[in-house]
Design an enzyme around this catalytic site. Structure first.
Site, mmCIF file in Angstrom:
data_model
loop_
_atom_site.group_PDB
_atom_site.id
_atom_site.type_symbol
_atom_site.label_atom_id
_atom_site.label_comp_id
_atom_site.label_asym_id
_atom_site.label_seq_id
_atom_site.Cartn_x
_atom_site.Cartn_y
_atom_site.Cartn_z
ATOM 1 N N HIS A 80 1.055 -1.070 0.159
ATOM 2 C CA HIS A 80 0.044 -0.031 -0.094
ATOM 3 C C HIS A 80 0.783 1.179 0.062
ATOM 4 C CE1 HIS A 80 -3.900 -1.955 1.802
ATOM 5 N NE2 HIS A 80 -3.334 -2.638 0.835
ATOM 6 N N GLU A 119 0.703 3.872 2.006
ATOM 7 C CA GLU A 119 1.262 4.451 3.108
ATOM 8 C C GLU A 119 2.490 3.594 3.695
ATOM 9 O OE1 GLU A 119 -3.402 4.484 3.211
ATOM 10 O OE2 GLU A 119 -1.644 3.444 2.138
ATOM 11 N N CYS A 128 -6.265 1.823 5.658
ATOM 12 C CA CYS A 128 -7.072 0.580 6.216
ATOM 13 C C CYS A 128 -6.524 0.210 7.469
ATOM 14 C CB CYS A 128 -6.821 -0.642 5.130
ATOM 15 S SG CYS A 128 -4.826 -1.009 4.922
ATOM 16 N N CYS A 183 -2.643 -0.066 7.565
ATOM 17 C CA CYS A 183 -1.712 1.185 7.323
ATOM 18 C C CYS A 183 -2.077 2.117 8.679
ATOM 19 C CB CYS A 183 -2.313 1.837 6.116
ATOM 20 S SG CYS A 183 -1.752 1.012 4.494
#
Length: 154
Positions: free
Chosen positions: A53, A55, A83, A86
């Protein structure tokens, strides 16, 4: 232009890179002392790795640049609400504040579905500000999924 908008525009540039590569268009930048020290975008599909991801990748780059896992004086700008994975990484890395473009009503863990950053007794609290260039961030995601559905229906 506000500082928050300036940095969110940089995160949007990252999200557009993801879009071009067929990834969900999420981008993130990490700022320290008014300077971008890391930037990343989703690479889950291309790398075949659930953890890629924006992040997480930005945190890894910032940690490498600073030679430290604690990012206490850093702020993250991300186009979509993080999410749970993260959000946990934000807490663990000691990010000071996260600026969010648009919220994620399905998997968001910073206020939509749940709020890991404020509702629990972790040893570190991450400040949250959302709605930064929301229309632009949301529009990019909606366009991506509209095109994806249209391609699947053909």
């Amino acid at each position: 232009m506000l500082e928050t908008e300036k940095y969110m525009k940089e995160a949007i540039k990252e999200a557009k890179k993801a879009y071009i590569e067929g990834e969900i268009p999420v981008g993130a930048v990490i700022v320290k002392n008014n300077k971008i020290i890391a930037r990343a975008y989703n690479q889950k599909e291309g790398k075949l790795d659930t953890t890629k991801h924006a992040e997480i990748l930005a945190i890894q780059k910032a940690s490498k640049k600073l030679k430290a896992w604690r990012l206490t004086d850093c702020e993250m700008y991300v186009t979509l609400e993080p999410c749970s994975m993260c959000a946990g990484a934000l807490i663990q890395s000691r990010i000071k504040k996260v600026y969010i473009g648009t919220m994620d009503e399905k998997t968001g863990a910073c206020g939509s579905v749940l709020n890991l950053l404020e509702d629990y007794k972790f040893n570190h609290k991450v400040e949250i500000e959302n709605g930064i260039l929301q229309e632009e961030c949301e529009g990019l995601l909606k366009q991506f999924f509209k095109e994806l559905r249209s391609t699947k229906n053909k």
